[in-house]
Design an enzyme around this catalytic site. Structure first.
Site, PDB file in Angstrom:
ATOM      1  CG  ASN A 130      11.787  57.710  10.921  1.00  0.00           C
ATOM      2  OD1 ASN A 130      12.976  57.996  10.788  1.00  0.00           O
ATOM      3  ND2 ASN A 130      11.349  56.450  10.930  1.00  0.00           N
ATOM      4  CG  ASP A 193      14.370  55.467   8.060  1.00  0.00           C
ATOM      5  OD1 ASP A 193      13.550  55.603   8.987  1.00  0.00           O
ATOM      6  OD2 ASP A 193      15.515  55.972   8.078  1.00  0.00           O
ATOM      7  CG  ASP A 223       5.418  58.646  14.684  1.00  0.00           C
ATOM      8  OD1 ASP A 223       4.731  58.122  15.566  1.00  0.00           O
ATOM      9  OD2 ASP A 223       5.939  58.015  13.745  1.00  0.00           O
ATOM     10  CG  HIS A 227      13.324  55.045  14.829  1.00  0.00           C
ATOM     11  ND1 HIS A 227      14.068  53.909  14.937  1.00  0.00           N
ATOM     12  CD2 HIS A 227      12.351  54.950  15.772  1.00  0.00           C
ATOM     13  CE1 HIS A 227      13.545  53.128  15.880  1.00  0.00           C
ATOM     14  NE2 HIS A 227      12.502  53.745  16.413  1.00  0.00           N
ATOM     15  CD  GLU A 254       7.173  57.432  19.715  1.00  0.00           C
ATOM     16  OE1 GLU A 254       6.375  56.604  20.132  1.00  0.00           O
ATOM     17  OE2 GLU A 254       7.578  57.448  18.538  1.00  0.00           O
TER      18      GLU A 254
END
Ligand code: LM2
Ligand code: CA
Length: 500
Positions: A130, A193, A223, A227, A254
């Site tokens: 991410n 990000d 992970d 997001h 996740e």
């Protein structure tokens, strides 16, 4: 001295025979991970050794390892409360996708995968895709970088949401975790990000994951998947190769908390499996309520899974804790809970919920603490005899339940019993039976086991050797009933193969 909590029964490696090539091949063919050991932040040499001597022989189907890509290497402490130069979380800040990490180098990683697979243990990798870093300027592999600029990959400023002007928050961070644009496109705790909707970024991420697949990796714990969002996750996944066993890679997302709409774990059930963090919270509440004194009741676990508001069993990677939650003991159990943690782990393996994981890692006093490492931050070999490590995966009761899990398969839960206090028991079809006592006193129960009449060797405290049992024997009468003593904070379990 780390506090070990109540003693676990033993952490000796089981003296089992190595896995034969035929058994290993058969296990690798299965698309399911079986029981996975999450050997978080063990170095590659130690993971390989554990696969050979413990995981394979015990019947673990998989091992999950910490993020193997090159990461930030801190060179100085920050200010204030920052006292740990190499906290465990350095590895969650990727700098480039060569495997030069605190756990070892690329060759050692490949050797580890080969050793594990030879022992019939598939390897699953924690994939940090991410974001990149939020601090530092150099890596374990010696690569240099500056904010939003990673020449070794390469990523340039426009490969990040922040620079592309796509994060709708005033400071570039996630201020509102219920706002999907912020959750997807702003910096999680300052971590830069990635613009994962952009094909060139997806290609770089997929190239990294496909390299791992090429080394024999069977899938990923994704992970911060929440997001990344459904669309970009699918976009990356679509670029992944099949595993060397011919399967689509395992893809465990996740997605924490209970966000609204598209941010809920359930809203990702079509995109992959989900990490069972909410389930682990229910497990903790059953085995131990908020304060140490008020013991919870495991009778509540009669209703667990979809019926208790969790993601579906077939879409879930289940566990009692992971590296984040063990540091948040109000939420989940951890190794400091000693016998309670072992009992909960044994219960998870019996429950039939999700693809179960057994978590085993280093002990700690402060949450940021580094894993045992040299001055350079390189993690030293795991030593299960030392108080620095908590090798829950070796606990004899846990190992026994791995075998039990493999034998009962998908058989339905039957014959649920509870004393309505802190003892439960159930069978899985007619293949296996188990009882759990979360109370502080031993308890005798008289129950319908659902098992064929006969004498069974309690696999938690003994094993069948020829026609003898090295531990307690349970007598099941012709009608399937048995009177069984279950010790305080202890379990009794047997399957049909334990019949004498
Ligand atoms: C995860 N899942 O979504 C991991 O399971 C979790 O362990 C990671 O956080 C997180 N996402 C990012 O991959 C950990 C740790 C954070 C740490 C980050 C990055 O819990 O505390 O953040 O890794 O190493 C650290 C500092 C934080 C700082 C950040 C960026 O603790 O204060 O933010 O680095 O410099 C300003
Ligand atoms: Ca994102």
């Amino acid at each position: 001295m780390p506090s070990a909590g109540p003693a676990t029964r033993s952490t000796a490696a089981p003296e089992a025979a190595p896995v034969s090539a035929a058994v290993a091949r058969a296990r690798l063919r299965s698309a399911s991970p079986g029981v996975t050991a999450n050997l978080w932040e063990w170095n590659w040499v130690s993971v390989a050794q554990e696969c050979r001597t413990v995981l394979g022989p015990a019947g673990y189907g998989g091992v999950q390892v910490a993020p193997p890509q090159d990461s930030v290497k801190r060179t100085a402490l920050g200010n204030g409360s920052d006292t740990v130069l190499h906290p465990w979380w350095e590895v969650y800040q990727p700098v480039r996708y060569q495997l030069t990490s605190r756990m070892g180098n690329e060759q050692q990683f490949q050797d580890m995968v080969r050793a594990c697979r030879r022992a019939g243990v598939k390897v699953y990798v924690d994939a940090v895709i991410n974001h990149t870093t939020g601090q530092g300027n150099t890596s374990y592999g010696g690569a240099s970088y500056t904010p939003y600029n990673y020449p070794a990959i390469p990523y340039r400023p426009n490969d990040f949401h922040f620079n592309a002007g796509e994060c709708p928050s005033s400071d570039g961070g996630i201020q509102d975790f219920n706002n999907k644009l912020q959750v997807f496109k702003c910096n999680l705790v300052g971590l830069e990000d990635l613009r994962t909707e952009q094909n060139s970024v997806r290609i770089k991420l997929a190239r990294y994951l496909n390299k791992l697949i090429g080394y024999g990796v069977s899938g990923f714990r994704v992970d911060a998947a929440k997001h990344i969002g459904q669309k970009d996750l699918d976009g990356i996944y679509a670029k992944l190769n099949r595993t060397v066993d011919g399967h689509k890679p395992y893809w465990a997302l996740e997605v924490l908390g209970d966000g609204p709409g598209v941010l809920a774990p359930q809203a990702f059930e079509r995109n992959g499996k989900l990490l069972g963090a909410n389930g682990a919270k229910q497990i903790k509440n059953a085995f131990k309520s908020y304060t140490q004194e008020r013991i919870g009741s495991i009778a509540t676990l009669e209703v667990f899974g979809r019926d208790s508001g969790l993601t579906r069993s077939s879409r879930t990677s289940s566990f009692v804790q992971n590296h984040d939650s063990e540091r948040n003991p109000n939420d989940h159990l951890n190794y400091k809970d000693g016998a309670t943690n072992i009992l909960a782990t044994e219960w998870l393996l019996a429950s039939g919920y999700g693809d179960p994981q057994v978590y085993a890692s280093f002990t700690w006093e402060i949450p940021e603490q580094s894993p045992p490492a040299n001055a350079e931050g390189l993690i030293t070999n795991t030593d299960c005899a030392s108080s620095q490590w908590a090798c829950v995966n070796r606990d004899p009761g846990v190992v026994a339940m791995v075998g039990w899990y493999n034998y009962v398969g998908k058989a339905q839960r039957r014959n649920f019993y509870t004393d309505d206090a802190n003892v439960i028991a159930f069978s899985r079809g007619q293949r296996g039976w188990a009882a759990f006592n979360n109370g502080t006193e031993a308890k005798q129960i008289n129950v319908q086991t659902g098992m064929a009449g006969g004498r069974y060797c309690d696999a938690i405290h003994g094993s069948k050797v020829g026609n003898r049992c090295t531990g307690p024997v349970v007598r099941v009468n012709a009608a399937g009933r048995a009177t069984v003593s279950v010790g305080a904070k202890d379990a009794v379990a047997f399957d049909r193969l334990d019949r004498l």
